[in-house]
Scaffold this motif. Structure first.
Motif, short mmCIF file in Angstrom:
data_model
loop_
_atom_site.label_atom_id
_atom_site.label_comp_id
_atom_site.label_asym_id
_atom_site.label_seq_id
_atom_site.Cartn_x
_atom_site.Cartn_y
_atom_site.Cartn_z
N GLY A 8 0.73 -1.14 -0.15
CA GLY A 8 0.41 0.56 0.21
C GLY A 8 1.10 1.28 -0.25
N VAL A 9 0.48 2.25 0.53
CA VAL A 9 0.77 3.73 0.20
C VAL A 9 0.42 4.62 1.55
CG1 VAL A 9 1.02 6.13 -1.00
CG2 VAL A 9 1.23 4.10 -2.78
N ALA A 10 1.38 4.99 2.49
CA ALA A 10 0.82 5.72 3.06
C ALA A 10 2.15 7.27 3.45
CB ALA A 10 0.58 4.75 4.23
N LYS A 11 1.33 8.07 4.27
CA LYS A 11 2.10 9.21 4.52
C LYS A 11 2.84 8.67 5.60
CE LYS A 11 1.75 13.68 4.25
NZ LYS A 11 1.04 15.36 4.04
N VAL A 12 4.12 9.59 5.95
CA VAL A 12 5.31 9.66 7.06
C VAL A 12 4.33 10.52 7.71
CG1 VAL A 12 7.13 9.18 8.21
CG2 VAL A 12 6.53 7.84 6.09
N LYS A 13 4.19 10.13 9.29
CA LYS A 13 3.59 10.80 10.32
C LYS A 13 4.88 11.95 10.68
CE LYS A 13 1.03 11.84 14.50
NZ LYS A 13 0.69 11.39 15.65
N ASN A 14 5.87 10.14 11.87
CA ASN A 14 7.39 10.99 11.95
C ASN A 14 8.10 10.44 11.70
OD1 ASN A 14 4.93 10.22 14.65
ND2 ASN A 14 6.77 10.30 15.40
N VAL A 15 9.13 9.99 12.51
CA VAL A 15 10.04 9.54 12.70
C VAL A 15 10.71 9.00 13.61
CG1 VAL A 15 12.47 8.60 11.85
CG2 VAL A 15 10.83 9.63 10.20
N LEU A 16 10.90 8.16 15.11
CA LEU A 16 11.05 7.69 15.72
C LEU A 16 12.30 7.33 16.30
CD1 LEU A 16 7.71 5.59 17.29
CD2 LEU A 16 8.63 7.76 17.31
N SER A 17 13.40 6.73 14.76
CA SER A 17 14.81 6.59 15.11
C SER A 17 14.87 5.93 13.87
CB SER A 17 14.56 5.10 15.67
OG SER A 17 14.19 4.12 15.03
N ALA A 74 24.07 7.28 15.93
CA ALA A 74 22.21 7.22 16.70
C ALA A 74 21.11 8.06 15.66
CB ALA A 74 21.71 7.22 17.36
N PHE A 75 21.52 9.78 16.04
CA PHE A 75 20.75 11.01 15.94
C PHE A 75 21.16 11.45 14.51
CE2 PHE A 75 21.04 15.98 14.98
CZ PHE A 75 19.57 15.15 15.61
N PRO A 76 22.10 11.12 13.54
CA PRO A 76 22.49 11.37 11.86
C PRO A 76 21.87 9.85 11.69
CG PRO A 76 24.55 11.04 13.44
CD PRO A 76 23.39 10.84 14.54
N ALA A 77 21.56 9.00 12.03
CA ALA A 77 20.63 7.85 11.98
C ALA A 77 18.96 8.86 11.44
CB ALA A 77 20.64 6.68 12.32
N LEU A 117 5.20 18.63 12.85
CA LEU A 117 5.72 17.18 13.53
C LEU A 117 6.96 17.04 12.86
CD1 LEU A 117 5.54 15.88 16.51
CD2 LEU A 117 4.28 14.16 15.17
N HIS A 118 7.89 16.69 14.13
CA HIS A 118 9.31 16.60 12.94
C HIS A 118 9.83 17.17 11.28
CE1 HIS A 118 10.81 12.14 15.03
NE2 HIS A 118 10.41 13.01 15.72
N ARG A 119 9.28 18.34 11.74
CA ARG A 119 9.60 18.94 10.11
C ARG A 119 11.31 19.85 11.06
NH1 ARG A 119 5.06 17.06 9.62
NH2 ARG A 119 4.58 17.01 7.35
N GLU A 120 12.22 20.59 10.16
CA GLU A 120 12.85 21.80 10.98
C GLU A 120 12.57 22.52 9.88
OE1 GLU A 120 17.67 22.48 9.55
OE2 GLU A 120 17.50 20.20 10.62
N LEU A 121 12.65 23.67 11.13
CA LEU A 121 12.04 25.16 11.15
C LEU A 121 12.89 25.96 11.80
CD1 LEU A 121 8.66 23.80 11.73
CD2 LEU A 121 9.33 23.81 9.51
N LEU A 170 17.14 9.40 7.77
CA LEU A 170 15.16 9.16 7.51
C LEU A 170 14.49 9.52 7.88
CD1 LEU A 170 14.12 6.67 6.50
CD2 LEU A 170 13.72 6.51 9.20
N ARG A 171 14.86 11.05 8.71
CA ARG A 171 13.73 11.85 8.82
C ARG A 171 13.99 13.38 7.72
NH1 ARG A 171 13.86 17.45 9.83
NH2 ARG A 171 15.38 17.09 10.23
N ASN A 172 14.61 13.36 7.52
CA ASN A 172 15.19 14.36 6.17
C ASN A 172 14.92 13.31 4.69
OD1 ASN A 172 15.98 16.67 7.09
ND2 ASN A 172 18.08 15.54 7.00
N GLN A 173 14.47 12.29 4.53
CA GLN A 173 13.44 11.55 3.85
C GLN A 173 12.47 11.58 3.51
OE1 GLN A 173 15.47 10.08 0.98
NE2 GLN A 173 17.94 11.23 1.82
#
Length: 980
Positions: free
Chosen positions: A44-53, A98-101, A314-318, A105-108
Motif C-alpha cells: 500500500g501507500v501511506a504518509k509518514v507522520k514522524n520518525v522515531l529512530s 543514532a541521531f544522524p540515522a 511534527l518532525h519538520r526542521e524549522l 530518515l526524517r529528511n527522507q
C-alpha cells in the motif's frame, strides 16, 4: 497556506489468503481505526507522520469518518536495527550515529508518501508492524528500499539470523504477504541486499562505521540549562536571532517539545538542547491528563488542534524566533517560521486557538494584526472554539456623542449626551476606557495608598477631555462590583478632536497600561495598537515604566480652619492665581487645588449666597432638604467649573476655614466672572450684608435686579414668610450703611480689639430667649446624639446662674476625647462641653439660617493688639472692658473683614469725640494697621474716605504714644517683625 496532509492511498492487492470457512467475510486491507486490530494490506501507500529512530516511523492512516481521529501505525524495518536514541533510560546519551540515522530518515520521508510491504503484524492495536518501505524516485520513478539504503549509509545494520529457520517462521507470520506472487523481492534477495550494503558501508567508513561517529548528549531545559539562557544566547549568536529546531513532539496545538539542531549555538554548548516551546500569541485547548489527581478532561477541539499541527510541523526542521519565557521561566515563548505560512494564524483561522494576551505582548507589533484578523474571522463564522460565540450585546446606543462633565478616575468619565437636558445626575453616563487600566487613586478610609502616577493620569485625562465634545464608541459592557452591589458599566473608545483614542494617548505617555484580559474576554478593537503603544512607552521608560523612584507629591491640606487662617495671608498676597476645581459641594462652594502653592483649599465666592442642594446619594449623614434651585445651582457648577482650570483672587477667610474671593472661568475673550454668571441666571443671590456695607459690586447688584425683573431661577418663586416659634418673627437687624451710627452693647470680649455685641433696641434677643426656654421645657435638659461635625448648629446646655437651659450654639472645634468646643451664637462666648450630656439637635426652625445669630462679631477698625497670652494683650482687653463693658456705645461701621464687622466705638453719653480705638492706641496697647491694609479696606466699601480719615486720626494718637514710650512702645519702635 499550509496544505492539508494526503490521505493514505492503500491499494487493494490480490490475495491468496485462505478464508475461514465459518466467516466468509474477507479481511479489510486498509488501515482501520486503532481501536480495532490494525490489519495492513500486503502492499500500500501511506504518509509518514514522524520518525522515531533510524529504523522506525509512524504511518498515518485514513480516518473512518470526517470527524474521527486518523489511525496511526508504528512501522519498523524488517531484519535491520538502528542505533538507540538518547532517553532517560540511557542517561540522555545516543548510541554512536543514532541521531544522524534518525535525521537521515526524517529528511527522507517525513510528510511524504511511501510504499510499504508488510512482513509481520501483531495481534493487538498497540503492536508494531514490520516490513519494508519504498520511496519513489521522482526523476525515474524507481523504488528505493529505505532499509537497504539506511544500511548502505551506515545508519543501520542487518540482523544475524539463520535463513532456514527464520524463513519458515516468517512464512507462518506474514500471512498473505508470504504467498503474494507480486512481492518485490524474496527474503533471500532482501537479505543479500542488506549484506552487500553493509559491506559497502564498512568499506567506505560511513555512519556508525566512521572512525568517530557522532554521539549526541541530549540536554534538557531546567535540568541542564536555563531557558532564559537559551533565549539570550540565541539573540546573541544566531543569525537574525532565529535558530533551527526540529519539532519533536506536539503536546497540544500551541505547546511543543523542540530540539535545537543549530550549530551556531555549539559554542554556548546548547546544540541538541531540548525545551518546551509555547507558540507566541495563541493558546489552544488542552488535552486531558488522567495521571493527575483529580484527572483533567480534554477541552473541546483539543484533539483536532493537536492533529492539525502534527501533520504540518511534527518532525519538520524549522526556524524559530524566541521572544522570552513564561512566568515560571521553564518554557520558552516563540514564533515558528514555516516556509508556507504562519501556524498561529492557521490555528486561529480554523478556530483551534484563541489569542493569548500575555504572549502577544512579547511579539513584534507588526506581527499581531494578522492574528487578530484571523481570530475575528473565526468568531464571525462561529468556527471551532467559537462555535457558540455571540457578539457582545450593548444596552442602548453603541455610539455616544456628548460633553465630558467629570473624570471619575484615570480611566472612567461621566458624559452628558448631546440633546439630553442636565436636570438630574441620572442623565450622565459613566463610561470607562476600553482595555485600558489606569493607576488607582488611594482611599484613606480603607488604608489604601495611591498607586504611582494615579494623580498624573487622572489630571492628564482631565486636561484632554473635561468640558470638550467627545465621540464614544461602546464595545462591551461588564458588571462592576461597587460595595455590596454591582453596576453595569460600558467600555468604549473615546475620540476627542484629532485624537482618535484617548486611551492610547495615556498609554503612550506612560500614564496607563493595557488591561490584561482573559482569553475569552471582549476587548477594544484597537487592543493591538494599545499594546504597541505600551511597548513604546516601556522602551522609552516613560511614566510608570520608569526605573526612577516615583516622587510622591502631596498637596498641603488647608481645609482645616486653623491651617486655612494661617496660610490665607499668603494666598491673599499672591493676587490672581490659577487653580483646579477638584470637587463642588454646592453652586459656589468647592474644593480647589492650587498648583502654584501646592495646597488644597475650600473656596467660595465672597459676595453671593447659593441655595442648599440635596444630600449626596448614599450619604450616611442626614442632610438638610434641598432649597429651591439648590440642585440646579450645583449642576451648573459641575457643568461649568468642575475639574476646570480657574483663576481666583483671595480676599478673606471665614471662621470655618473657607477662603473667600472672586473666581473667573475661561480664558481670553471667554473669561467671565462665575459669581456674576450665577446671579444673572437666578441661581444665587447677592449677600445682603455685602450690599449694606457697600462691598458688593454695582454690576452684580444690577444683574440681580435684572434676574428679579425677569423672574429667573429662584426669583420665579414667591418668597415664603417663615414664622418663628410662638408666632414671633426673629429677624436680624440690618447693619447700617458705612459711616452710620448704631447703638450697641458688648456681650463678649475675646481680646483687646475682638468682641461680640448686641444691637440696643433689637427685639430678636427676647424672641430667641423665649424660643429657647420653650425648647428647654419641651426637651428637658438631657443630651441627645448629634452629628458632631465642625460648623454644625446644635443646642448646647449652659447654666447662667438661674439653672440649666439650652442655647443655640455652633461647633467650632472637636478635640480628642468626648468633648467639643462650641460658640454660643446669641452671646458670643465659647465653652468646652461634654458631647454626650450637654448637646442635642437644634430644631430646624431655630437654626441660624432661619434666625440669624443675635450676637454680632466685630473688631475695632484699623487696630492691632497683642495676643491675649501676652501681658500687653491682657492689658488691652482689660482697658476695653473698663471703657466699654455694660455701657451703651455708639458704633460706626467701616465694612467687614473675614466675617468680622469693623467698628469705631465711642461712649454714648460722653461729649468727648475720642473713640475707644484711639484711646487704646494712645495708651500704647494697640497700634494702627499698615497703610496697605487701610487701602484694601477703603476699596471694599462705598465711602472709602471715611476709612482714610479714621486711619489719620489713629496715626496721630500712635505717634503721641511713641513719643511718650507708652505700652508696647516703651522700648522704642517695635518694627515690622512684630507678630500682628
Amino acid at each position: 497556506h499550509i496544505p492539508e496532509t494526503l490521505d493514505i492511498a492503500s491499494q487493494r492487492t490480490r490475495s491468496k489468503q485462505q478464508t475461514n470457512k465459518q466467516n466468509q467475510k474477507p479481511k479489510n486491507k486498509i488501515m482501520s481505526n486503532l481501536t480495532m486490530r490494525p490489519v495492513l494490506p500486503s502492499r500500500g501507500v501511506a504518509k509518514v507522520k514522524n520518525v522515531l529512530s533510524g529504523d522506525t516511523v509512524v504511518l498515518l492512516g485514513k480516518p473512518s469518518s470526517p470527524n474521527a481521529k486518523a489511525p496511526e501505525v508504528v512501522f519498523t524495518f524488517e531484519r535491520v536495527t538502528a542505533p538507540r536514541m538518547a532517553s532517560k533510560a540511557n542517561s540522555n546519551l545516543d548510541e554512536p550515529a543514532a541521531f544522524p540515522a534518525r535525521e537521515w530518515l526524517r529528511n527522507q520521508v517525513v510528510g511524504k508518501s511511501v510504499s510499504f510491504e508488510t512482513r509481520k503484524q501483531g495481534a493487538t492495536a498497540g503492536d508494531r508492524v514490520y516490513g519494508l518501505l519504498f520511496l519513489t524516485n521522482p526523476s525515474d520513478g524507481s523504488q528505493l528500499n529505505l532499509a537497504v539504503d539506511s544500511v548502505r549509509h551506515g545508519f543501520a545494520t542487518p540482523k544475524v539470523f539463520g535463513l532456514d529457520n527464520d524463513s519458515s517462521s516468517d512464512k507462518k507470520n506474514s500471512g498473505s504477504a508470504a504467498d503474494d506472487g507480486d512481492a518485490s523481492a524474496s527474503i533471500d534477495d532482501y537479505e543479500s541486499q542488506l549484506q552487500t550494503a553493509f559491506q559497502e558501508a564498512k568499506q567506505q567508513k560511513v555512519g556508525m562505521h566512521s572512525d568517530v561517529p557522532l554521539v549526541r548528549q541530549l540536554k534538557n531545559a531546567g535540568d541542564d540549562f536555563q531557558t532564559l539562557t537559551l533565549v539570550e544566547q540565541t539573540k546573541k549568536l544566531c543569525t537574525k536571532a532565529t535558530l533551527k529546531v526540529v519539532i519533536e513532539y506536539v503536546f497540544d496545538g500551541s505547546r511543543y517539545r523542540v530540539l535545537v539542531v543549530d550549530d551556531q549555538l555549539n559554542p554556548a554548548g546548547l546544540q541538541y538542547a531540548s525545551f518546551t516551546l509555547l507558540l507566541a500569541g495563541v493558546s489552544s485547548p488542552r488535552l486531558g491528563n488522567t495521571r493527575l489527581n483529580p484527572p483533567t478532561n480534554t477541552e473541546p477541539f483539543a484533539e483536532e488542534a493537536k492533529q492539525f499541527v502534527e501533520v504540518r510541523l511534527l518532525h519538520r526542521e524549522l526556524e524559530v524566533t524566541l521572544h522570552g519565557t513564561d512566568k515560571s521561566g521553564v518554557c520558552a515563548v516563540g514564533t515558528v517560521h514555516h516556509p508556507k505560512g504562519n501556524i498561529a494564524v492557521e490555528l486561529l483561522k480554523n478556530g483551534f486557538a484563541r489569542m493569548s494576551d500575555w504572549s502577544v505582548r512579547m511579539m513584534s507589533p507588526m506581527d499581531v494584526p494578522a492574528l487578530r484578523i484571523a481570530e475575528n474571522g473565526a468568531k464571525r463564522t462561529n468556527t471551532g472554539v467559537w462555535h457558540a460565540y455571540q457578539p457582545p450585546q450593548i444596552s442602548g446606543a453603541s455610539q455616544i456623542i456628548g460633553t465630558v462633565v467629570e473624570v471619575v478616575t484615570g480611566d472612567t468619565l461621566s458624559i452628558l449626551p448631546n440633546g439630553v437636558p442636565y436636570d438630574s445626575e441620572e442623565r450622565l453616563k459613566k463610561i470607562s476606557l476600553a482595555s485600558v487600566r489606569a493607576p488607582r487613586v488611594g482611599n484613606a478610609r480603607v488604608g489604601r495608598e495611591d498607586e504611582a502616577y494615579s494623580h498624573e493620569c487622572k489630571d492628564r485625562l482631565r486636561v484632554l477631555t473635561v468640558g470638550k465634545s467627545v465621540k464614544v464608541t461602546v464595545h462591551y459592557e461588564r458588571e462592576i462590583p461597587i460595595g455590596g452591589k454591582t453596576e453595569k458599566r460600558q467600555f468604549g473608545t473615546f475620540a476627542v478632536g484629532k485624537r482618535e483614542d484617548i486611551g492610547e494617548v495615556l498609554i503612550t505617555e506612560g500614564l496607563a497600561i493595557t488591561q490584561r484580559h482573559r482569553d475569552d474576554d471582549e476587548r477594544s478593537p484597537r487592543y493591538d495598537e494599545l499594546v504597541a503603544a505600551e511597548a513604546l512607552a516601556k522602551a522609552a521608560k516613560k511614566g510608570i515604566h520608569s526605573e526612577k523612584e516615583y516622587a510622591v507629591r502631596k498637596p498641603i491640606d488647608l481645609m482645616d480652619p486653623k491651617k486655612a487662617k494661617s496660610y490665607s495671608g499668603s494666598l491673599m498676597r499672591s493676587g490672581s492665581v490659577k487653580a483646579v476645581v477638584e470637587y463642588v459641594f454646592n453652586g459656589s462652594r468647592c474644593k480647589l487645588l492650587v498648583p502654584g502653592e501646592n495646597c488644597n483649599i475650600m473656596f467660595a465666592p465672597a459676595n453671593i449666597r447659593v441655595p442648599q442642594p440635596s444630600p449626596n446619594p448614599g450619604s450616611k449623614a442626614a442632610g438638610k432638604p434641598a432649597e429651591p434651585f439648590g440642585d440646579a445651582s450645583k449642576r451648573h457648577a459641575r457643568l461649568t467649573i468642575l475639574q476646570r482650570t480657574v483663576e481666583i483672587t483671595c480676599t478673606g477667610v471665614t471662621m470655618g476655614g473657607v477662603i473667600t474671593g472672586d473666581i473667573f472661568v475661561g480664558s481670553g475673550a471667554q473669561r467671565r466672572d462665575y459669581s456674576m454668571e450665577l446671579v444673572a441666571g437666578g441661581l444665587a443671590t447677592v449677600d445682603q450684608r455685602k450690599i449694606d456695607y457697600g462691598e458688593a459690586p454695582q454690576s452684580m447688584i444690577d444683574a440681580q435686579l435684572a434676574a428679579q425683573k425677569n423672574k429667573t431661577g429662584i426669583w420665579s418663586i414667591e418668597p415664603k414668610v417663615v414664622e418663628a416659634p410662638e408666632t414671633a418673627t426673629a429677624t436680624a437687624t440690618a447693619p447700617k450703611p458705612t459711616g452710620a451710627s448704631t447703638t450697641i452693647r458688648l456681650s463678649e470680649i475675646c481680646s483687646g480689639n475682638h468682641f461680640f455685641y448686641h444691637v440696643v433696641g433689637d427685639d430678636s434677643t427676647k424672641v430667641v430667649e423665649g424660643s429657647m426656654k420653650t425648647f428647654t421645657a419641651n426637651n428637658g435638659t438631657d443630651g441627645a446624639p448629634i452629628d458632631a461635625k465642625v460648623g454644625n448648629a446644635v443646642a448646647a446646655l449652659f447654666d447662667d446662674g438661674n439653672g440649666k437651659s439650652w442655647y443655640r450654639a455652633k461647633i467650632v472645634e472637636k478635640p480628642e476625647g468626648q468633648k467639643v468646643r462650641v460658640l454660643f451664637l446669641d452671646h458670643g462666648n465659647v465653652a468646652t462641653v461634654p458631647l454626650a450630656t450637654h448637646l442635642r439637635p437644634l430644631d430646624v426652625a431655630l437654626g441660624p439660617d432661619r434666625i440669624p445669630p443675635v450676637a454680632k462679631e466685630a473688631e475695632l477698625a484699623l487696630t492691632l493688639v497683642r495676643p491675649i497670652s501676652d501681658d500687653e494683650g491682657i492689658d488691652a482687653a482689660r482697658m476695653l472692658q473698663s471703657l466699654a463693658w455694660g455701657k451703651n456705645l455708639t458704633a460706626k461701621t467701616f465694612g467687614e473683614i473675614e466675617g468680622k464687622t469693623q467698628l469705631a466705638l465711642a461712649e454714648e453719653d460722653t461729649a468727648s469725640s475720642t473713640s475707644i480705638n484711639e484711646q487704646l492706641i494712645a495708651a500704647g496697647l494697640a497700634r494702627v494697621v499698615k497703610s496697605q491694609a487701610v487701602k484694601s479696606l477703603a476699596t471694599k466699601i462705598h465711602r472709602g474716605n471715611a476709612v482714610v480719615e479714621l486711619a489719620a486720626e489713629l496715626n496721630v494718637a500712635q505717634e503721641a504714644a511713641k513719643k511718650l514710650r507708652a505700652g508696647m512702645w516703651r522700648y522704642g519702635d517695635i518694627g515690622d517683625e512684630d507678630e500682628e
